[in-house]
Design an enzyme around this catalytic site. Structure first.
Site, short mmCIF file in Angstrom:
data_model
loop_
_atom_site.label_atom_id
_atom_site.label_comp_id
_atom_site.label_asym_id
_atom_site.label_seq_id
_atom_site.Cartn_x
_atom_site.Cartn_y
_atom_site.Cartn_z
N LYS A 292 -19.25 -25.55 40.85
CA LYS A 292 -20.32 -26.39 41.62
C LYS A 292 -19.58 -27.04 42.75
O LYS A 292 -18.58 -27.85 42.48
CB LYS A 292 -20.88 -27.05 40.71
CG LYS A 292 -21.79 -26.60 39.61
CD LYS A 292 -22.60 -27.46 38.61
CE LYS A 292 -23.18 -26.89 37.35
NZ LYS A 292 -24.45 -25.92 37.86
N ARG A 366 -27.14 -19.68 29.19
CA ARG A 366 -27.81 -18.44 28.49
C ARG A 366 -26.68 -17.63 27.84
O ARG A 366 -27.11 -16.84 26.70
CB ARG A 366 -28.47 -17.50 29.51
CG ARG A 366 -27.43 -16.84 30.75
CD ARG A 366 -27.99 -16.40 32.03
NE ARG A 366 -28.69 -17.51 32.87
CZ ARG A 366 -29.16 -17.44 34.10
NH1 ARG A 366 -29.52 -16.15 34.36
NH2 ARG A 366 -29.51 -18.48 34.51
N1 BES Z 1 -26.63 -26.49 33.84
C1 BES Z 1 -27.15 -25.86 34.99
C2 BES Z 1 -28.52 -26.22 35.37
C3 BES Z 1 -28.85 -27.47 35.87
C4 BES Z 1 -28.78 -27.83 36.98
C5 BES Z 1 -29.15 -28.48 35.06
C6 BES Z 1 -29.05 -29.19 37.27
C7 BES Z 1 -29.62 -29.94 35.27
C8 BES Z 1 -29.54 -30.17 36.69
C9 BES Z 1 -26.99 -24.22 34.66
O1 BES Z 1 -25.83 -24.10 33.96
C10 BES Z 1 -26.87 -23.74 36.08
O2 BES Z 1 -25.78 -24.25 36.55
N2 BES Z 1 -27.80 -22.77 36.37
C11 BES Z 1 -27.54 -22.28 37.71
C12 BES Z 1 -27.74 -20.71 37.38
C13 BES Z 1 -27.46 -19.72 38.44
C14 BES Z 1 -26.03 -19.76 38.84
C15 BES Z 1 -28.16 -18.35 38.03
C16 BES Z 1 -28.62 -22.72 38.54
O3 BES Z 1 -29.73 -23.11 38.15
O4 BES Z 1 -28.39 -22.91 39.75
MN MN Z 2 -24.01 -23.83 35.03
#
Ligand code: BES
Ligand code: MN
Ligand code: ZN
Length: 518
Positions: A292, A366
Site C-alpha cells: 500500500k 478473502r
Molecule cells: N484491508 C483492506 C480494505 C480496507 C481499506 C479496509 C481501507 C479498511 C480501510 C483490504 O485488504 C484491501 O486492501 N482491499 C483491496 C482489494 C483490492 C486489492 C482488490 C482494496 O479494497 O483496495
Molecule cells: Mn489488503
C-alpha cells in the site's frame, strides 16, 4: 470499567456530578423530554426557556451545560439534544411521551452525554423511559460513550507532561427505571455484557500492531474463552501446514509473526441452532508485496476488526447464556512484504482444495476468510456469517458509517439487515451480480483473488461465496467503512475502533435462540 445502576432517587436529592436530561427540537423551540420533570421543577419550570436563551435547539448531538439551581444536589445539569420531536407534528403540538423516542435516539443521546461528561465521576441519566428496551438502550449508549483508549498515553517514569486524557465517566445511574423489575434488571445485565465485550473489541482494534500480532490475539482469545467456559482451539503454523490451510499460510508467509486460526466453541444444552461467525483478523495490512502507498497504511491495524467483533460477540453470547450454539473463527495473519512473502503470480492451494492465483497480495482478507469458510462449513452450521474490513470499494459505496451485507440467500440477507437495524447498526443489502464472477477467471488456477475494479466489494463477496459449503446459508458483512472512525467522535461512537458488527452478531444469536430464524 464504568459501573451502572438503576436508581429510584429523586432528582433533587441525588448525589452525582451531573444530571442528564433530554431536550427535543420542537416546532417553536426546544422541548423538554419526559424524564426531565423534576429537574425542570427545580428551574421553576423554565428549563426549556433557559435552554433557548442559551441558543440550544434540541438538535441531535447538541450538549448544553447549566449550573444547577438551589433545589438540586447535583451541581450540573446537562441537556442533551434528541433531535426533531418524533412524529413531526403538523398541528404544532410538541408534547411527547416516552414511547415516542426510539431506542437508537436514546442510545445516541446517552452516548453523547457520557462523552461530554468525560472526567466526571458520577452522572444520573433522566431520559425518557417507556419500557425495558429503553432502559437497555440508555445503558448501552452511556456505557459505549464512556470509553477511552489511553493505554499508550504515558504517565509513568516521572513523565511531567503526561498526555493521558481525563478518565471516562466512572458511574452511571439510570433514573426512572425500576430496579426491582425483572425486565429492567435483565436489560441492564445485557447492556453491561454487550458493551464490556464491545469495548474490549475496540481496545483490540486500537492496540498497535507491534503489540497485537496473531499469536498475541490468540492468547487474548484463549484467556477470555477459559474465563467464560468457551472451548478454544488454536492452530499455529505447524498445525495450519499439516491441515493444508494454504490461504491463511499464504497471507502470513511474509511476516515474522506467524498466522493462527482460532476456534471458539460456545455450546448450550438447549440449543437447537448452530451459528458460525468468522472474522477477518489481519493484525496489520501493509498490502504485502503489492504494498500500500503511504497514506493508506497508517490505520491498517484496524484490519482485524472483524475478528475482534466475532471474538467479542461470542464472549457476550456466553455471558448472556443464550440457548444457541455459536462457533467463532478468528482467521489471524499479518500481511507483510519480505523474501518469504507470497508474490503476485503465486498460486495457493486452499483448505477447500481449490487453487487461487494471487494477482494482488493486498486482496488478502478473502484468502484467510476462504480457508475459514471452508473449515467452518464442515460442521454444517445452520448459518455462517463472516465479518471483515474487506474492501475500500464498500467504503466508496456506503460511506463510513454503514456496512454492506452480501449473502447467498435473499431471506437471510434481509433478516441480517433487520437484525442490524434492531441492534442500532447501520447496514445495507448489496447484490452479487453473476457477471462479475468471470473477471476472476484465471488462466492458471481455479480462480484469481482479484477481478474487475468496479464493484470491488461485490467481487470480493463472489470470491468468498465459492468457499462456502454446498447448501449452507451464508452472509458477509463488509465493515471496512464503520470499523474505524478516523473523524471526530459522535453519539456513542469514539475515535478509532468502533466495535462495528458486535451488536448485530449478538442480536442475531438472540433472535436465533428465540427461534426467530428459520
Ligand atoms: N484491508 C483492506 C480494505 C480496507 C481499506 C479496509 C481501507 C479498511 C480501510 C483490504 O485488504 C484491501 O486492501 N482491499 C483491496 C482489494 C483490492 C486489492 C482488490 C482494496 O479494497 O483496495
Ligand atoms: Mn489488503
Ligand atoms: Zn486487508
Amino acid at each position: 470499567m464504568t459501573a451502572l445502576t438503576l436508581s429510584t432517587a429523586a432528582a433533587s436529592g441525588l448525589r452525582a456530578d451531573a444530571i442528564v436530561v433530554g431536550v427535543a427540537k420542537g416546532t417553536k423551540g426546544p422541548v423538554l423530554a419526559p424524564g426531565a420533570e423534576a429537574v425542570d421543577q427545580a428551574f421553576d419550570g423554565k428549563l426549556a426557556a433557559l435552554l433557548e436563551t442559551l441558543g440550544a435547539s434540541g438538535g441531535e448531538g447538541e450538549v448544553s451545560k447549566l449550573p444547577s439551581p438551589t433545589g438540586l444536589k447535583a451541581p450540573l445539569v446537562l441537556a442533551v439534544g434528541l433531535g426533531a420531536v418524533p412524529g413531526a407534528p403538523a398541528d404544532g403540538d410538541d408534547t411527547t411521551t416516552a414511547a415516542d423516542y426510539t431506542d437508537e435516539v436514546l442510545r445516541t443521546a446517552a452516548g453523547t452525554a457520557a462523552r461530554a461528561l468525560t472526567g466526571a465521576k458520577k452522572a444520573a441519566f433522566a431520559l425518557p423511559i417507556a419500557d425495558a428496551e429503553a432502559v437497555g438502550a440508555i445503558a448501552e449508549g452511556a456505557l459505549l460513550g464512556a470509553y477511552a483508549f489511553d493505554a499508550y498515553k504515558e504517565t509513568g517514569r516521572g513523565n511531567k507532561n503526561a498526555s493521558k486524557g481525563k478518565a471516562p465517566l466512572a458511574e452511571i445511574a439510570v433514573l426512572g427505571a425500576k430496579p426491582r423489575d425483572k425486565a429492567h434488571k435483565a436489560a441492564v445485565a445485557r447492556a453491561l455484557a454487550v458493551t464490556e465485550e464491545l469495548n474490549r473489541a475496540r481496545d483490540l482494534v486500537n492496540t498497535p500492531p507491534n503489540d497485537l500480532d496473531p499469536e498475541a490475539f490468540a492468547a487474548v482469545a484463549t484467556a477470555a474463552a477459559k474465563e467464560h467456559g468457551i472451548k478454544v482451539q488454536v492452530l499455529d503454523e505447524k498445525a495450519l501446514t499439516k491441515g493444508g490451510y494454504g490461504g491463511i499460510l499464504g497471507v502470513g508467509a511474509g511476516s515474522a509473526a506467524g498466522p493462527r486460526l482460532v476456534k471458539l466453541s460456545y455450546t448450550h444444552p438447549d440449543a437447537e441452532k448452530h451459528l458460525a461467525y468468522i472474522g477477518k483478523g489481519i493484525t496489520y495490512d501493509s498490502g504485502g508485496i503489492s504494498l500500500k502507498p503511504a497514506g493508506h497504511n497508517e490505520t491498517m491495524k484496524c484490519d482485524m476488526a472483524g475478528a475482534a467483533a466475532v471474538f467479542a460477540s461470542v464472549v457476550a453470547v456466553a455471558r448472556l447464556g443464550l440457548a444457541v450454539n455459536v462457533t467463532g473463527w478468528l482467521a489471524l495473519a499479518e500481511n507483510m512484504p519480505s523474501g518469504s512473502a507470497t508474490r503476485p503470480g503465486d498460486v495457493l492451494r486452499m483448505y477447500s482444495g481449490k487453487t487461487v492465483e494471487v494477482l494482488n497480495t493486498d486482496a488478502e482478507g478473502r484468502l484467510v476468510l476462504a480457508d475459514a469458510l471452508a473449515k467452518a462449513s464442515e460442521e454444517e452450521p445452520d448459518a455462517i456469517v463472516d465479518v471483515a474490513t474487506l474492501t475500500g470499494a464498500m467504503m466508496v459505496a456506503l460511506g463510513n458509517r454503514t456496512f454492506g451485507i452480501n449473502a447467498n440467500d435473499d431471506a437471510f440477507r434481509a433478516s441480517i439487515h433487520e437484525t442490524a437495524e434492531e441492534a442500532g447498526e447501520a447496514a445495507w443489502p448489496m447484490p452479487m451480480p453473476e457477471h462479475l464472477r468471470k473477471g476472476m477467471d484465471s488462466p492458471t488456477a481455479d480462480i484469481a483473488n482479484m477481478g474487475e475494479r468496479m464493484g470491488g466489494g461485490l467481487v470480493a463477496a463472489l470470491f468468498l461465496r465459492e468457499f462456502v459449503g454446498e447448501g449452507i446459508t451464508w452472509a458477509h458483512l463488509d465493515i471496512a467503512g464503520p470499523a474505524f472512525n478516523e473523524g471526530a467522535p459522535f453519539g456513542y461512537t469514539p475515535k478509532g475502533g468502533t466495535g462495528s458488527g458486535v451488536r448485530t452478531l449478538v442480536r442475531l444469536a438472540e433472535r436465533t435462540a428465540a427461534g426467530d430464524l428459520g
